[in-house]
Design an enzyme around this catalytic site. Sequence first.
Site, PDB file in Angstrom:
ATOM      1  N   VAL A  20     -23.092  47.792  25.071  1.00 55.31           N
ATOM      2  CA  VAL A  20     -22.232  47.674  26.453  1.00 55.31           C
ATOM      3  C   VAL A  20     -21.635  48.962  26.410  1.00 55.31           C
ATOM      4  O   VAL A  20     -21.799  49.714  27.380  1.00 55.31           O
ATOM      5  CB  VAL A  20     -21.228  46.399  26.835  1.00 55.31           C
ATOM      6  CG1 VAL A  20     -20.902  46.770  27.976  1.00 55.31           C
ATOM      7  CG2 VAL A  20     -21.928  45.299  26.675  1.00 55.31           C
ATOM      8  N   LYS A 102     -14.910  37.643  26.861  1.00 52.16           N
ATOM      9  CA  LYS A 102     -14.673  36.381  27.409  1.00 52.16           C
ATOM     10  C   LYS A 102     -13.879  35.375  26.325  1.00 52.16           C
ATOM     11  O   LYS A 102     -13.176  34.648  26.804  1.00 52.16           O
ATOM     12  CB  LYS A 102     -15.910  35.555  27.840  1.00 52.16           C
ATOM     13  CG  LYS A 102     -17.150  35.722  27.171  1.00 52.16           C
ATOM     14  CD  LYS A 102     -17.891  36.902  27.284  1.00 52.16           C
ATOM     15  CE  LYS A 102     -18.903  37.143  26.055  1.00 52.16           C
ATOM     16  NZ  LYS A 102     -20.312  37.302  26.148  1.00 52.16           N
ATOM     17  N   GLU A 126     -14.314  41.624  35.105  1.00 48.26           N
ATOM     18  CA  GLU A 126     -15.281  41.239  35.573  1.00 48.26           C
ATOM     19  C   GLU A 126     -16.482  40.976  34.873  1.00 48.26           C
ATOM     20  O   GLU A 126     -17.314  40.139  35.113  1.00 48.26           O
ATOM     21  CB  GLU A 126     -15.724  42.062  37.053  1.00 48.26           C
ATOM     22  CG  GLU A 126     -16.660  41.516  37.905  1.00 48.26           C
ATOM     23  CD  GLU A 126     -16.270  40.372  38.818  1.00 48.26           C
ATOM     24  OE1 GLU A 126     -15.302  40.565  39.268  1.00 48.26           O
ATOM     25  OE2 GLU A 126     -16.948  39.296  38.435  1.00 48.26           O
ATOM     26  N   GLY A 184     -30.350  42.272  22.763  1.00 50.33           N
ATOM     27  CA  GLY A 184     -29.223  42.309  22.996  1.00 50.33           C
ATOM     28  C   GLY A 184     -28.307  41.530  24.067  1.00 50.33           C
ATOM     29  O   GLY A 184     -27.158  41.766  24.511  1.00 50.33           O
ATOM     30  N   GLU A 187     -24.578  36.890  21.408  1.00 44.33           N
ATOM     31  CA  GLU A 187     -23.556  37.202  20.840  1.00 44.33           C
ATOM     32  C   GLU A 187     -23.753  37.562  19.266  1.00 44.33           C
ATOM     33  O   GLU A 187     -24.911  37.124  18.724  1.00 44.33           O
ATOM     34  CB  GLU A 187     -22.504  35.994  20.825  1.00 44.33           C
ATOM     35  CG  GLU A 187     -22.105  35.577  22.291  1.00 44.33           C
ATOM     36  CD  GLU A 187     -21.386  36.829  22.881  1.00 44.33           C
ATOM     37  OE1 GLU A 187     -20.212  37.190  22.318  1.00 44.33           O
ATOM     38  OE2 GLU A 187     -21.934  37.039  24.012  1.00 44.33           O
ATOM     39  N   ASP A 198     -19.766  29.931  24.356  1.00 47.25           N
ATOM     40  CA  ASP A 198     -19.710  31.290  25.471  1.00 47.25           C
ATOM     41  C   ASP A 198     -19.653  30.888  26.889  1.00 47.25           C
ATOM     42  O   ASP A 198     -18.675  31.401  27.717  1.00 47.25           O
ATOM     43  CB  ASP A 198     -20.794  32.077  25.098  1.00 47.25           C
ATOM     44  CG  ASP A 198     -20.772  33.385  25.935  1.00 47.25           C
ATOM     45  OD1 ASP A 198     -19.969  34.329  25.627  1.00 47.25           O
ATOM     46  OD2 ASP A 198     -21.550  33.299  27.146  1.00 47.25           O
ATOM     47  N   LYS A 202     -16.288  31.032  29.365  1.00 47.81           N
ATOM     48  CA  LYS A 202     -16.661  31.698  30.969  1.00 47.81           C
ATOM     49  C   LYS A 202     -16.103  30.610  31.991  1.00 47.81           C
ATOM     50  O   LYS A 202     -15.314  31.246  33.011  1.00 47.81           O
ATOM     51  CB  LYS A 202     -17.964  32.274  31.316  1.00 47.81           C
ATOM     52  CG  LYS A 202     -18.590  33.354  30.116  1.00 47.81           C
ATOM     53  CD  LYS A 202     -19.867  33.586  30.405  1.00 47.81           C
ATOM     54  CE  LYS A 202     -20.381  34.635  29.654  1.00 47.81           C
ATOM     55  NZ  LYS A 202     -21.935  34.514  29.379  1.00 47.81           N
TER      56      LYS A 202
END
Length: 423
Positions: A20, A102, A126, A184, A187, A198, A202
């Site tokens: 990212v 997160k 976000e 990608g 995790e 995960d 969230k």
Amino acid sequence: MSIQNQQTKIVIGLFGFGVVGEGLYQVLANTPTLQAQIKKVCIKHPDKKRNAPPGLFTTDASLLLDDPEINVIVELIDDADAAYGIVTSALRRRKAAVSANKKMIAAHLPELIELQAIHDTPFLYEAACCASIPVIRNLEEYYDNDLLHGISGIVNGSTNYILTRISEDEISPEEALLEAQLAGFAERDPSLDVHGHDAANKLSILLAHAYGILAQPDELIYTGIQNLHEKDALFAREKGYEIKLVATAQKLKNGRIAAFVLPHFVPRSGQLAGVRNEYNGIIIESSLADKQFFYGKGAGSFPTASAVLSDLSALRYNYRYEYKKLHYQPAGRPGHDFSLKVCISFKGLLQVPHERFDRILEWSSNAQRCHITGILSAAELVSGNWWKQPGISLIVYPDGLRENDRDTEIPVSSGFVEVLAEA
Ligand code: HSE
């Protein structure tokens, strides 16, 4: 320091240059009109080859945190503990912070809210939920708490990718996970995706912005796709369903919120069945707008970078989360006054404590797999762990949430109990 007006240039200190981070760097480098520039990138391994000028990188966090010109810290690292240290240090120095972590946010949200208030400095995230889908800001700004009946959707791209590949291309879960890792989406520790952690992180964040509930992920009822069996997919198909890992928050009649992440049967003709691969999809239900469906890429470099970019742009007009719903109503905990209509799939009848069901509605068995359809209370799901054990899968039926309707479904005849006695 907060960003005062749209003329102020955003000078970024970036932590992490993974999938990212590099995506964000490339987008910013190619979009000069954004008036945002990455001044320094703090990384852990200086010897790794990277597609950016070497002078950009440092291993010294203080070169970013203590640089007065840097007004925004963007944190895009895997390590949740280190991410927490970075974000809290940024806020204490009154630098705006942006994160996609997160796990860290779900674990520390109350404190992070307090720090934002004490230091009068925004923290935006976000990208932490559903990557490219602007769900947090919409829940925060658009939906009034009283009108929001529920949110339910696919919030983890990797598990959705795996389920899609298994269902459509009949490849093994292991192969599908490897593909998700190579792309990608997953995790670094993929069990966070596969076991539902995960998605629970969230959902915990979404609960804060949808309903003003600050719940730790381990307060939620959840599991992942780790126990699903190939026969479950066949069972689903015979009934006209697909299996998806769905996060749900639904307002109960008593005003409390049922919150869970569990595998679900979704009708093949429905919106969630059409969410394939790494895409995410969320259905938001409110009394006036009725149902709205948000759909987009939920994992991957550019989709996640797009949400970070949107946060950076929001900082330019001094946007911050107001956590409005925390102030509307006293902070509640998730409610457990409901039951779910579920299918429990397993091998060998004796593995499952059938007496724990409120009711058993249907059952079938063959040499490979047994399926029991019945009603399980949320209290049983919270207190018992048997339904998460290897070899047992639990799948929720469409519209499977039940409140005080014990008499509306006909239980199976006593034949089931007789077969159990013989087994
Ligand atoms: N591992 C996460 C997923 C990445 O697959 O959804 C995006 O949060």
